[in-house]
Design a protein around this motif. Structure first.
Motif, PDB file in Angstrom:
ATOM      1  N   GLU A  94      38.640  43.719  28.839  1.00 29.39           N
ATOM      2  CA  GLU A  94      39.597  44.505  29.635  1.00 29.39           C
ATOM      3  C   GLU A  94      40.713  43.662  30.244  1.00 29.39           C
ATOM      4  O   GLU A  94      40.890  43.671  31.463  1.00 29.39           O
ATOM      5  N   PRO A  95      41.463  42.928  29.427  1.00 32.00           N
ATOM      6  CA  PRO A  95      42.463  42.028  30.015  1.00 32.00           C
ATOM      7  C   PRO A  95      43.614  42.741  30.718  1.00 32.00           C
ATOM      8  O   PRO A  95      44.286  42.117  31.540  1.00 32.00           O
ATOM      9  N   GLN A 137      47.016  36.188  37.684  1.00 32.47           N
ATOM     10  CA  GLN A 137      45.597  35.843  37.591  1.00 32.47           C
ATOM     11  C   GLN A 137      45.069  36.075  36.179  1.00 32.47           C
ATOM     12  O   GLN A 137      44.300  35.283  35.652  1.00 32.47           O
ATOM     13  N   GLN A 138      45.510  37.182  35.560  1.00 36.27           N
ATOM     14  CA  GLN A 138      45.060  37.461  34.195  1.00 36.27           C
ATOM     15  C   GLN A 138      45.557  36.380  33.245  1.00 36.27           C
ATOM     16  O   GLN A 138      44.837  35.937  32.357  1.00 36.27           O
ATOM     17  N   MET A 139      46.799  35.947  33.451  1.00 32.19           N
ATOM     18  CA  MET A 139      47.338  34.898  32.581  1.00 32.19           C
ATOM     19  C   MET A 139      46.556  33.597  32.781  1.00 32.19           C
ATOM     20  O   MET A 139      46.262  32.890  31.812  1.00 32.19           O
ATOM     21  N   LEU A 140      46.232  33.313  34.043  1.00 37.90           N
ATOM     22  CA  LEU A 140      45.453  32.098  34.311  1.00 37.90           C
ATOM     23  C   LEU A 140      44.077  32.209  33.654  1.00 37.90           C
ATOM     24  O   LEU A 140      43.589  31.244  33.054  1.00 37.90           O
ATOM     25  N   ALA A 141      43.466  33.391  33.747  1.00 36.32           N
ATOM     26  CA  ALA A 141      42.141  33.567  33.143  1.00 36.32           C
ATOM     27  C   ALA A 141      42.206  33.321  31.638  1.00 36.32           C
ATOM     28  O   ALA A 141      41.322  32.700  31.043  1.00 36.32           O
ATOM     29  N   GLN A 176      37.653  36.848  37.230  1.00 36.94           N
ATOM     30  CA  GLN A 176      36.633  35.886  37.656  1.00 36.94           C
ATOM     31  C   GLN A 176      37.159  34.462  37.751  1.00 36.94           C
ATOM     32  O   GLN A 176      36.570  33.522  37.216  1.00 36.94           O
ATOM     33  N   LEU A 177      38.273  34.289  38.419  1.00 36.44           N
ATOM     34  CA  LEU A 177      38.804  32.935  38.611  1.00 36.44           C
ATOM     35  C   LEU A 177      38.007  32.211  39.695  1.00 36.44           C
ATOM     36  O   LEU A 177      37.242  32.821  40.425  1.00 36.44           O
ATOM     37  N   PHE A 178      38.217  30.901  39.777  1.00 36.65           N
ATOM     38  CA  PHE A 178      37.652  30.150  40.896  1.00 36.65           C
ATOM     39  C   PHE A 178      38.688  30.227  42.012  1.00 36.65           C
ATOM     40  O   PHE A 178      39.580  29.387  42.117  1.00 36.65           O
ATOM     41  N   ALA A 179      38.573  31.272  42.842  1.00 33.96           N
ATOM     42  CA  ALA A 179      39.649  31.629  43.764  1.00 33.96           C
ATOM     43  C   ALA A 179      40.091  30.499  44.703  1.00 33.96           C
ATOM     44  O   ALA A 179      41.287  30.290  44.874  1.00 33.96           O
ATOM     45  N   PRO A 180      39.165  29.753  45.313  1.00 31.81           N
ATOM     46  CA  PRO A 180      39.648  28.724  46.250  1.00 31.81           C
ATOM     47  C   PRO A 180      40.180  27.476  45.551  1.00 31.81           C
ATOM     48  O   PRO A 180      40.815  26.636  46.193  1.00 31.81           O
TER      49      PRO A 180
END
Lengths: 248, 294
Positions: free
Chosen positions: A163-164, A143-147, A86-90
């Motif tokens: 669920e990482p 992305q997981q690391m960023l989250a 659930q990152l802020f993709a843009p």
């Protein structure tokens, strides 16, 4: 530190959680194991204030969290790394990290936030090279690391992780678990929801097993791992892959 | 008048109205980003901006700069009130229901405007005294320059706000993923409220600067609102740059068509373009904004 006391939650007429109680002590990593649909994510949402329990309460160091808005729960010290990142993709990697510290904006912690950003980048060096890039362009592992880095920017006392390692390559999975193992030293207790039971039990001190919205067993990781019957009954007959992943 | 001078004239008036369409389109875009709805009261924000400015100047006798700021602020407040009093309390989160709430708000506002300001056209003075200026053969007034300059400044401020401030980034985060934004401690309701206030401010600003050139009455914003909407669709609904480009393109096309064909077809142009876009890319421009979510 974090305690869930007798929480029940229904989706309409369907009970998703029935009198669930669990605790996470300071400095602890606790895992919550169970199959799909057992109620793990619902419990995360109740703790984070995204869902309001019909019964029971959630306390952080004695202070009641249930009923608070999600933003207040974060300010109180409970951050979540949601399932599916659930990152802020843009938005850029840097902006995602800055927004992770949003709950600290009014506390005059500008310098501390800047220092935490440096610490996060030291913890996840791959992000340092991608600061200006839109978060949606990162690989799954990145992305997981960023989250995780984003959630840590809130300086949580308790970090909820849903669920990482889902869908990640074995090598990346191991890297993520390595980071999780180091979290208590940086001041965050962890409640880890996982389907990868062996991986989770290898980093957690204690675990709970949930089926159909009820906690069926709790004990130390060793107890759960050692109990063959328990493994068979609640985690299903299993094949262990080379990466330490349990498949049923 | 030579052909070149004529062209310069069309460009000047096209850029002026295009600026206003761009401001209105940006208002549509802001609210779409925050809530995924179309705000049909956007044009009425424009009317209200002009009407407030008129009252503050003529009824309250305030100096123009102060009246300018207060008029824009008042419309921003009305935008916020629309969200707080009509959109947020709605039981349904269905976009269709929320859109119809804005339609109702638009009619409600227009009714009040008619009661307070009457039906007749009001004479709105320009921001600085009218003199004829000439540049490259085009004749224009200082108000044209005010419109262009203020629009540019507003766009620059808006882009600074969204790129460089934490609140602006939080609003973009809510647009990208409201659930994750809430989990980061961002009060999503408040960010939506800010979007409506900003959309109100943009509409109000457009009304304050354009009504000395066009005319001012209780429903001057209706047609401008529709043109702004057409601009937003033309540019790719939901995109900020698209809104600005669409607004300027529509303003220029309209102005050139008026010159080449006839001013009778001026309003037709906007809607022919709107239909053409929708036919060539049915739903495509609207759909893009939603695909961005990963």
């Amino acid at each position: 530190m974090l305690s869930v006391e007798g929480v029940s939650f229904n989706y309409g007429p369907h009970p998703a959680l029935r009198e669930v109680s669990l605790r996470v002590e300071p400095g602890e990593i606790v895992c919550l194991l169970g199959a799909n649909g057992a109620g793990k994510t619902t419990l995360m949402n109740v703790i984070s204030g995204l869902a309001r329990p019909q019964q029971g309460k959630v306390l952080l160091a004695g202070r009641e969290l249930s009923g608070l808005k999600p933003s207040r729960v974060v300010e109180a010290g409970v951050a979540q790394v949601p399932e599916g990142r659930q990152l802020f993709a843009p938005l850029s990697v840097r902006e995602n990290l800055e927004l992770g510290a949003f709950s600290r904006r009014s506390r005059g912690e500008r310098q501390e936030v800047a220092r935490d950003m440096e610490r996060a980048l030291a913890m996840f060096p791959v992000l340092a090279q991608r600061l200006g890039q839109p978060a949606g362009t990162l690989s799954g592992g990145e992305q997981q690391m960023l989250a995780m880095a984003r959630a840590l920017m809130a300086r949580p006392k308790v970090l909820l992780m849903d669920e990482p390692t889902l869908g990640l390559a074995p090598l990346v999975t191991r890297e993520i678990f390595d980071v999780i193992r180091r979290l208590p030293a940086s001041g965050a207790s962890v409640l880890l929801v996982e389907q990868n039971a062996l991986g989770a039990l290898s980093v957690a001190q204690r675990g709970y097993i949930i089926t159909s919205g009820q906690i069926r067993f709790s004990g130390t990781s060793r107890e759960i791992l050692g109990d063959v019957l328990l493994r068979e009954a609640f985690l299903g007959p299993e094949k262990v892959t080379a990466a330490g992943e349990v498949r049923r | 008048m030579t052909g070149g001078e004529q062209l310069a004239q069309y460009l000047m008036s096209g850029l002026t109205t295009g600026s206003i369409y761009a401001l209105v389109a940006l208002g549509f875009c802001l609210i779409h980003k925050a809530t995924h709805i179309v705000n049909f009261a956007q044009g009425d924000f424009l009317s209200l901006g002009g009407l407030m400015m008129y009252s503050l100047l003529h009824w309250a006798g305030l100096p123009a700069p102060l009246a300018f700021v207060l008029a824009v602020a008042a419309v921003a407040l009305v935008g916020a009130a629309l969200e707080r009093l009509a959109i947020r309390p709605a039981k349904s989160r269905d976009a269709m229901v929320l859109i119809f709430i804005t339609v109702a708000a638009s009619m409600f506002m227009r009714g009040i405007f008619k009661e307070v300001w009457g039906k007749q056209a009001l004479a709105m003075p320009p921001l600085s005294p009218d003199v004829a200026l000439k540049f490259l053969g085009a004749t224009f007034t200082p108000q044209n320059l005010w419109v262009l300059g203020i629009t540019l400044a507003a766009i620059a401020l808006l882009s600074f706000f969204f790129r460089a401030t934490l609140t602006g980034k939080a609003m973009r985060a809510v647009a990208a993923n409201p659930r994750a934004a809430a989990l980061m401690g961002i009060d999503t309701d408040r960010m939506v409220l800010y979007s409506f206030a900003l959309a109100g401010a943009l509409g109000g600003l457009a009304g304050v600067i354009i009504t000395p050139i066009t005319t001012l009455n209780y429903q001057v914003g209706v047609m401008m609102g529709l043109k702004g909407f057409a601009s937003a669709v033309l540019g790719g609904y939901g995109s900020f740059t698209g809104a600005i480009a669409g607004g300027l393109a529509l303003g220029l096309l309209e102005s050139l068509a008026t010159g080449v064909v006839s001013s009778a077809y001026k309003d037709l142009i906007a809607f022919v373009i709107l239909l053409a876009v929708l036919f060539v890319r049915p739903g495509g421009l609207l759909g893009r904004a939603q695909q961005v979510r990963v």
